[in-house]
Design a protein around this motif. Structure first.
Motif, short mmCIF file in Angstrom:
data_model
loop_
_atom_site.label_atom_id
_atom_site.label_comp_id
_atom_site.label_asym_id
_atom_site.label_seq_id
_atom_site.Cartn_x
_atom_site.Cartn_y
_atom_site.Cartn_z
N TRP A 180 2.21 4.74 1.89
CA TRP A 180 2.54 5.19 3.25
C TRP A 180 3.15 6.59 3.17
O TRP A 180 3.91 6.87 2.24
CB TRP A 180 3.59 4.27 3.88
N GLU A 196 2.56 6.32 8.18
CA GLU A 196 1.13 5.98 8.29
C GLU A 196 0.64 5.52 6.94
O GLU A 196 0.96 6.13 5.91
CB GLU A 196 0.34 7.20 8.71
N ARG A 197 -0.16 4.44 6.96
CA ARG A 197 -0.70 3.94 5.69
C ARG A 197 -1.83 4.86 5.23
O ARG A 197 -2.74 5.17 6.01
CB ARG A 197 -1.22 2.52 5.87
N THR A 198 -1.74 5.27 3.98
CA THR A 198 -2.76 6.18 3.46
C THR A 198 -3.64 5.50 2.41
O THR A 198 -4.65 6.05 1.99
CB THR A 198 -2.11 7.42 2.83
N GLY A 250 -0.12 -2.59 12.46
CA GLY A 250 -1.29 -2.29 11.62
C GLY A 250 -0.97 -1.27 10.56
O GLY A 250 -0.13 -1.51 9.67
N ASP A 251 -1.61 -0.09 10.66
CA ASP A 251 -1.44 0.95 9.65
C ASP A 251 -0.41 2.00 10.06
O ASP A 251 -0.35 3.09 9.47
CB ASP A 251 -2.78 1.64 9.37
N ARG A 252 0.40 1.66 11.07
CA ARG A 252 1.46 2.58 11.51
C ARG A 252 2.76 1.82 11.59
O ARG A 252 2.80 0.64 11.94
CB ARG A 252 1.16 3.11 12.91
N GLY A 273 0.82 -1.20 0.00
CA GLY A 273 0.00 0.00 0.00
C GLY A 273 0.85 1.25 0.00
O GLY A 273 2.07 1.19 -0.18
N GLY A 293 -4.59 1.24 0.62
CA GLY A 293 -4.36 -0.20 0.68
C GLY A 293 -3.55 -0.76 -0.45
O GLY A 293 -3.12 -0.09 -1.34
#
Ligand SMILES: C[S@@+](CC[C@H](N)C(=O)[O-])C[C@H]1O[C@@H](n2cnc3c(N)ncnc32)[C@H](O)[C@@H]1O
Length: 284
Positions: free
Chosen positions: A201, A280-282, A264-266, A199, A284
């Motif tokens: 980031w 941070e995931r922005t 997770g998303d961090r 994804g 998917g």
């Protein structure tokens, strides 16, 4: 070799992605070579014949998995329960063995009783393909190549990052193991379930920001990078469970290695040579 039944040997002759079966399994298969083979076993058949793992190999599998009392071990196709019972007896590890054959379940329970670990382990008669393995922090198996391959997406999608998977004799296709050993002539494989990082980031560090687009294949990943300061290149992307590592080479040729942890998303960690980073995931 203790083959459970002629039916039990049948799956050993199913296509094996060009890999040789163990001598024990081949011996079982030869006895069944005159029958017409089904592509899938009919209801009630076993997917793998019973061949116990020698005790020194069990010990090596548990050493590779680095089991401890804080783990929960599941052995898929547990036979007489030796892997589950040994982990509980030697390391205090709670666990569960799953086998379709009621005789094997009875043997597992008797062995647990003898070892004094009935409070730590249980043996359940059920199909390994219908077993919820999500609680495992260590998963062990001595199955067959095509069974491992069928389990692979379940392992990757269900188990928490960091879960150790140890297989006796058979690999997981193109999922490269993190460690292999040969013990008493038996090949052993260990994988660590990687965190998912595919994804886009947003990365921030003292040196500036960058937008990463990561493309993951098992525990490795490539990526395109657009840094605030211009184009950059990502190399050496690698995961071991939640632990992440990659190198960013900036346009001016300076390369820095980033190590850290994925939650997770961090993700966050430290930059080689000093400083910290977060991402941070922005998308998917
Ligand atoms: C090669 S033996 C391994 C036994 C044990 N894990 C060990 O290493 O000593 C494979 C076991 O899988 C069991 N088995 C085969 N198909 C199964 C299925 N679909 N679900 C659960 N157990 C199965 C067999 O009964 C057998 O006991």
């Amino acid at each position: 070799m203790p083959i459970q039944s002629r039916r039990a040997a049948l799956p050993a002759l199913r296509p094996t992605l060009g890999r040789p079966l163990s001598a024990a399994f081949v011996a079982g298969a030869v006895a069944a070579s005159v029958v017409v083979l089904p592509l899938r076993p009919a209801a009630g058949q076993y997917d793998v014949p019973y061949v116990p793992t020698p005790q020194p190999v069990v010990d090596a599998m548990l050493e590779m998995a680095q089991v401890g009392s804080g783990d929960y071990l599941i052995d898929l196709g547990s036979g007489d329960g030796r892997i589950v019972v040994t982990a509980a007896r030697k390391f205090g590890t709670p666990g569960m063995g799953v086998d379709l054959n009621p005789e094997r379940i009875a043997e597992g329970n008797a062995n647990a009783e003898r070892a004094g670990v009935t409070d730590k382990v249980k043996f359940v008669r059920q199909d390994l393909f219908k077993t919820d393995i999500s609680d495992a922090t260590v998963l062990t198996m001595y199955l067959l190549p095509q069974v491992n391959l069928r389990l692979r997406p379940v392992v990757l999608d269900t188990l928490a990052p960091g879960t150790r998977v140890v297989s006796h004799a058979f690999d997981m296709g193109d999922w490269t193991p993190d460690e292999t050993r040969t013990v008493e002539g038996k090949r052993l494989y260990r994988w660590v379930v990687p965190a998912k990082v595919s994804g886009t980031w947003d990365l921030r560090s003292e040196g500036g920001g960058a937008r990463l687009t990561l493309d993951q294949t098992y525990q490795r990943f490539d990526g395109a990078v657009r840094a605030d300061t211009g184009m950059a290149r990502l190399t050496g992307g690698r995961l071991e469970g939640k632990d992440i590592r990659f190198t960013l080479a900036m346009g001016d040729g300076e390369a820095r290695t980033y190590t850290g942890t994925v939650e997770g998303d961090r993700m966050s960690g430290t930059v080689e040579g000093g400083g910290t980073w977060t991402a941070e995931r922005t998308g998917g």
